[in-house]
Design an enzyme around this catalytic site. Structure first.
Site, PDB file in Angstrom:
ATOM      1  N   ASN A 224      -3.400  -2.592 -12.048  1.00 11.49           N
ATOM      2  CA  ASN A 224      -4.040  -2.904 -13.331  1.00 11.49           C
ATOM      3  C   ASN A 224      -3.126  -2.472 -14.465  1.00 11.49           C
ATOM      4  O   ASN A 224      -2.035  -1.948 -14.227  1.00 11.49           O
ATOM      5  CB  ASN A 224      -5.423  -2.240 -13.410  1.00 11.49           C
ATOM      6  N   LYS A 302       6.262  -9.039   5.096  1.00 12.66           N
ATOM      7  CA  LYS A 302       6.045  -9.855   3.894  1.00 12.66           C
ATOM      8  C   LYS A 302       5.346 -11.165   4.269  1.00 12.66           C
ATOM      9  O   LYS A 302       5.781 -11.848   5.206  1.00 12.66           O
ATOM     10  CB  LYS A 302       7.401 -10.135   3.246  1.00 12.66           C
ATOM     11  N   ASP A 320     -14.574   6.540  -4.558  1.00 18.04           N
ATOM     12  CA  ASP A 320     -14.695   6.876  -5.976  1.00 18.04           C
ATOM     13  C   ASP A 320     -14.279   8.336  -6.147  1.00 18.04           C
ATOM     14  O   ASP A 320     -14.985   9.259  -5.725  1.00 18.04           O
ATOM     15  CB  ASP A 320     -16.132   6.654  -6.463  1.00 18.04           C
ATOM     16  N   ILE A 321     -13.124   8.539  -6.736  1.00 14.64           N
ATOM     17  CA  ILE A 321     -12.549   9.890  -6.813  1.00 14.64           C
ATOM     18  C   ILE A 321     -13.396  10.777  -7.719  1.00 14.64           C
ATOM     19  O   ILE A 321     -13.739  11.908  -7.374  1.00 14.64           O
ATOM     20  CB  ILE A 321     -11.093   9.806  -7.321  1.00 14.64           C
ATOM     21  N   PHE A 339     -13.855   8.954 -17.534  1.00 14.34           N
ATOM     22  CA  PHE A 339     -13.592   7.983 -18.587  1.00 14.34           C
ATOM     23  C   PHE A 339     -14.357   6.714 -18.229  1.00 14.34           C
ATOM     24  O   PHE A 339     -14.552   6.433 -17.047  1.00 14.34           O
ATOM     25  CB  PHE A 339     -12.088   7.672 -18.686  1.00 14.34           C
ATOM     26  N   LYS A 357     -22.120   8.631 -11.559  1.00 10.31           N
ATOM     27  CA  LYS A 357     -21.009   9.366 -10.941  1.00 10.31           C
ATOM     28  C   LYS A 357     -21.253  10.872 -10.914  1.00 10.31           C
ATOM     29  O   LYS A 357     -20.466  11.607 -10.356  1.00 10.31           O
ATOM     30  CB  LYS A 357     -19.710   9.057 -11.666  1.00 10.31           C
TER      31      LYS A 357
END
Ligand code: CTP
Length: 434
Positions: A224, A302, A320-321, A339, A357
């Protein structure tokens, strides 16, 4: 009685060499962990004759490192890295053999190589038969090591496993805990005194930053647009206020912040493993843009275009850390901050994310393309607290957002003292620059 508060958040690399007293080391690890230390063990072949790697792994809740050459998978960790990720090395028991290797600079196994490669303080608890201890060779080695600054703890007098009486028994686990606490207390006393105490001194902060890269095949990955600028700035700002900071970052084009231990990872799974290894922590700030999905099966070669149907890309959900670190338990950091990157309904989505969370605060930022937040140098955020408090901050450079957040963290940890005890409600936080 030593002041054990100096042990909170310290990372101890315990090197267990070959001696009967090695059987006491699981107890030593437990005592250190009870006082807030993270303990990682290196076991020599001799040590493994007296205590099993499994016992040390169970009590330290970490990998036990044994082999200089076996750098595989998750357990990959070179001798330099082992030393780098420790605040202190404790050799207990320190056999006559490992003391001799230390004195003469031999490096023929993982333990001796770590000891030769380290620039961290070393404490050693000699333990051996009384005649070996009295031998001029051992005495000369001990003198050499003490002259180089190695702190020797013990040995005690007593009856030994071999039946003889005299000096050579390893100090008891609690004596070693005291010795470590005294060592850190003395070091703190020697440190130059700042005019005001750093408000986050003695606190350990764990910060995640950057994107993660999830491999598709050996040359391609899913990623990302996160630059890591905000997370890196938060790490630097927390360090400026005196916290010991571990930054776990995905691939970014940024220099490592100074005064921060930076651990580089690629995937979400690696990021979670590195975060777990960095615990215990008082504060977590999860600023990383972790990829929600990884490719379920990375192609070993590849992928080639062969004119046939496109290769299917089966995805699997990443851990999910933030939610993992925020899960209640004895090791849960006191303050867990997430965040929330949103493009619509910023505050409502962020508040829902905070609850989902299990974190204490959430920094909500608008990452819609028009804001230029992703990759840019400024950020417009809301700080939302679980107790309902909410602050809308003006558009600020990311470094300033980081400094404000660090000050809010410091205020959360510092006891508020009345500005003028006679005057009522005004409070100031000691040592927190405005
Ligand atoms: N986060 C994390 N591990 C993940 C995903 C997210 O630790 N696998 C953390 C981020 O570091 C951030 C917070 O969770 O602190 C929210 O991340 P965000 O990308 O905004 O939310 P998502 O969990 O991805 O939820 P959604 O995709 O629904 O927005």
């Amino acid at each position: 009685m030593a002041d054990h508060s100096h042990l909170r958040g310290r990372r101890v690399l315990l090197i267990v060499s070959g001696g009967i007293a090695a059987y006491k080391t699981p107890e030593l690890v437990r005592r250190l962990r009870e006082r807030g230390c993270a303990v990682r063990c290196v076991l020599t072949d001799g040590g493994a004759r007296f205590v099993t790697p499994l016992a040390l792994q169970a009590v330290s809740e970490d990998t036990v490192y044994r082999d200089l050459w076996d750098l595989t998978d998750e357990s990959e960790m070179g001798h330099i890295q082992l030393s780098r990720q420790a605040d202190v090395l404790l050799v207990a028991p320190a056999s006559a053999n490992i003391l001799a290797k230390m004195a003469h600079g031999l490096a023929d196994d993982l333990a001796s190589t770590v000891l030769l490669a380290t620039d961290k303080p070393v404490l050693a608890a000699p333990a051996m038969n009384v005649r070996m201890y009295d031998h001029p060779a051992t005495q000369a080695n001990l003198a050499t090591l003490a002259g180089r600054g190695v702190v020797l703890v013990g040995p005690n007098d007593g009856v030994m496993a071999c039946g003889e009486y005299g000096p050579g028994r390893m100090s008891e686990p609690l004596e070693l805990v005291d010795a470590l606490a005294d060592f850190f207390a003395a070091r703190a006393a020697r440190a130059p005194q700042a005019t005001a105490p750093a408000p986050l001194a003695g606190r350990h902060a764990l910060v995640t930053s950057g994107p993660t890269h999830e491999p598709i095949d050996p040359v391609r990955y899913i990623a990302n647009r996160s630059s890591g600028k905000q997370g890196h700035a938060v790490a630097a700002a927390l360090a400026e206020l005196g916290a010991r900071v571990t930054l776990v970052t995905g691939p970014v084009a940024l220099p490592d912040p100074s005064g921060v231990e930076t651990i580089k990872v690629e995937t979400a799974a690696e990021m979670l493993a590195a975060c777990r290894r960095a615990l215990p922590a008082d504060i977590v700030v999860a600023a990383a843009a972790v990829a929600d999905w990884r490719v379920a099966e990375e192609a070993p070669r590849k992928l080639k275009k062969d004119g046939g149907p496109l290769p299917p890309l089966r995805l699997a959900e990443n851990p999910d850390i933030l939610a993992t670190l925020a899960t209640a338990g004895p090791d849960r950091p006191e303050l867990v901050i997430g965040f929330a990157a949103e493009t619509t309904d910023l505050v409502a989505y962020a508040r829902a994310k905070l609850a989902r969370k299990g974190c204490d605060w959430i920094v909500a930022n608008d990452v819609s393309p028009a804001t230029g937040t992703f990759g840019g140098d400024s950020n417009t955020v809301h700080l939302i607290r679980r107790d309902g408090g909410e602050e809308a901050w003006p558009p600020l450079p990311k470094a300033e957002v980081a400094r404000r957040l660090a000050r809010a963290v410091a205020a959360r940890f510092a006891p508020a003292v009345p500005a003028d005890p006679a005057a009522g409600t005004d409070t100031v936080q000691p040592g927190i620059p405005a």
